[in-house]
Design an enzyme around this catalytic site. Structure first.
Site, PDB file in Angstrom:
ATOM      1  N   LYS A 165       0.829  -1.210   0.000  1.00  0.00           N
ATOM      2  CA  LYS A 165       0.000   0.000   0.000  1.00  0.00           C
ATOM      3  C   LYS A 165       0.869   1.268   0.000  1.00  0.00           C
ATOM      4  O   LYS A 165       2.097   1.177  -0.011  1.00  0.00           O
ATOM      5  CB  LYS A 165      -0.964  -0.027   1.194  1.00  0.00           C
TER       6      LYS A 165
HETATM    7  C1  LIG Z   1      -5.662  -3.791   0.977  1.00  0.00           C
HETATM    8  C2  LIG Z   1      -7.116  -3.583   1.087  1.00  0.00           C
HETATM    9  C3  LIG Z   1      -7.858  -3.901   2.236  1.00  0.00           C
HETATM   10  C4  LIG Z   1      -7.311  -4.707   3.384  1.00  0.00           C
HETATM   11  O1  LIG Z   1      -6.160  -4.318   3.918  1.00  0.00           O
HETATM   12  P1  LIG Z   1      -5.205  -5.398   4.642  1.00  0.00           P
HETATM   13  O2  LIG Z   1      -4.318  -4.495   5.429  1.00  0.00           O
HETATM   14  O3  LIG Z   1      -4.502  -6.127   3.554  1.00  0.00           O
HETATM   15  O4  LIG Z   1      -6.038  -6.267   5.490  1.00  0.00           O
HETATM   16  C5  LIG Z   1      -9.183  -3.573   2.301  1.00  0.00           C
HETATM   17  N1  LIG Z   1      -9.808  -2.989   1.276  1.00  0.00           N
HETATM   18  C6  LIG Z   1      -9.155  -2.688   0.134  1.00  0.00           C
HETATM   19  C7  LIG Z   1      -9.922  -2.023  -0.950  1.00  0.00           C
HETATM   20  C8  LIG Z   1      -7.795  -3.003  -0.007  1.00  0.00           C
HETATM   21  O5  LIG Z   1      -7.174  -2.747  -1.148  1.00  0.00           O
END
Ligand SMILES: *Cc1c(COP(=O)(O)O)cnc(C)c1O
Length: 369
Positions: A187
């Site tokens: 991210k």
């Molecule tokens: C990455 C993501 C999540 C979840 O995040 P994690 O930290 O991987 O649990 C939730 N919603 C969206 C749209 C994402 O891209």
């Protein structure tokens, strides 16, 4: 298969991480968590932040703290990562899925209106609407907020992919009743896995923290009325977050530049999510639509051959075996985008890698007839 050039490389500034850690020598380690929560609260100008061990956990907590449970209905976009939707099942609620609009690729406000109306006719009031700003592009927030306000439905903003993106000058994640970010490895910034819930409502924050720490009652002994979870972030992950947050601006700028370079090369050959006067994407991932699925396959094959990672766009939730029986309001947009769309490497280890990817892209476009 391990790719030589990954989709989303997140550079780790070891010096900065070490500096953060050494500044906490002799201090209780939970201070790192508190400071990280405060740093996100400051960045977003939100009074409350609860740091947890994933973005998925933050969405689960958002639902729990809004009192959503068995049999309730939650409206959500179909064109998203599965982590948006799974927490609806965790609490025993029912997802109702909404297709994407062509411009932003996010929840279509007209279909949202149709779904609310249709549910109303059956005597059902949705308990929440989850919105997503997919790939960093803000959804059509005003239109959605107006519908939600008129019906008194709370908004959960899944801003996992859009930390830094703005709608009408406001950071995504800060607009709904509850917002969440993810700090997963790929991210905008990472804590080597983590997430956070932000809100203006002190009771929502308090409930989230309660459910995230085994739902322990505020008594001098261990008393439990509700099922809780072990969701709080670890201090080491929080320290990483303190280091990364300083670099958010640079990281997002670099992703935006990568996107612009692709958009130039793909001019006339591909479509993409367009910024508007109100909506400014953070370009978490560089994503494009080409004219048909065979063109997409050709381009992706070229990248595969060169050890470069690409990904298809989301396969919509309403066609996933897990969610195929959910009620869905769709008109073919997300299914079309799944066929024609892909994501390219969106942040790089080196300029050389970046140039190599541009080179492969340019060459593969020459092969398209
Ligand atoms: C990455 C993501 C999540 C979840 O995040 P994690 O930290 O991987 O649990 C939730 N919603 C969206 C749209 C994402 O891209």
């Amino acid at each position: 298969m391990a790719y030589r050039i990954p989709l989303s490389y997140n550079p780790i500034d070891v010096d900065s991480f070490a500096k953060v850690l050494s500044s906490y020598e002799g201090v209780h380690h939970n201070q790192m968590v508190t400071d990280f929560e405060n740093a996100i609260a400051n960045l977003t100008s939100m009074p409350h932040a609860v740091a947890v061990n994933s973005g998925t956990a933050a969405i689960h907590l958002a639902l729990l703290s809004l009192g959503i449970g068995a049999g309730d209905v939650v409206i959500a976009p179909t064109f998203t990562y599965v982590a948006t939707i799974n927490p609806i099942l965790y609490v025993g609620a029912k997802p109702v899925l909404i297709d994407a609009e062509r411009e932003t690729w996010n929840m279509d406000p007209d279909l949202l209106a149709a779904s609310i109306k249709s549910l109303k006719q059956k005597g059902i009031k949705p308990k929440a609407i989850i919105i997503v700003h997919t790939y960093g592009m803000p959804a059509s927030v005003n239109e959605i907020l107006n519908l939600a306000k008129a019906e008194g439905i709370p908004i959960i903003e899944d801003a996992a992919e859009s930390l830094g993106a703005k709608y009408d000058g406001k950071l995504t994640g800060t607009i709904g009743d509850v917002g969440i970010y993810s700090f997963n490895n790929n991210k905008a910034i990472t804590t080597f896995g983590g997430g956070i819930l932000i809100t203006r409502n002190p009771e929502t924050a308090e409930k989230a923290r309660y459910y995230a720490s085994q739902a322990r009652e505020n008594l001098p002994f261990y008393e439990h009325i509700n099922v809780g979870y072990n969701y709080l972030i670890s201090p080491l992950n929080a320290a990483m977050g303190l280091s990364q947050i300083q670099q958010l601006g640079d990281k997002n700028k670099s992703r935006c530049n990568v996107f612009k370079e692709y958009a130039d090369v793909l001019k006339g050959s591909a479509d993409f999510q367009k910024d508007s006067e109100k909506q400014i994407s953070s370009r978490w991932l560089s994503t494009f639509l080409v004219k048909d699925s065979s063109t997409k396959e050709l381009i992706i094959n070229q990248f595969n051959t060169n050890g470069i990672e690409t990904r298809p766009l989301w396969k919509p939730m309403h066609v996933q075996p897990l969610y195929v029986n959910c009620e869905a309001f769709v008109k073919g947009v997300s299914e079309d985008y799944f066929k024609r769309g892909f994501a390219l490497p969106s942040s790089f280890h080196s300029l050389q890698h970046q140039q190599e990817v541009i080179h492969v892209l340019t060459n593969s476009l020459k092969m398209v007839t």
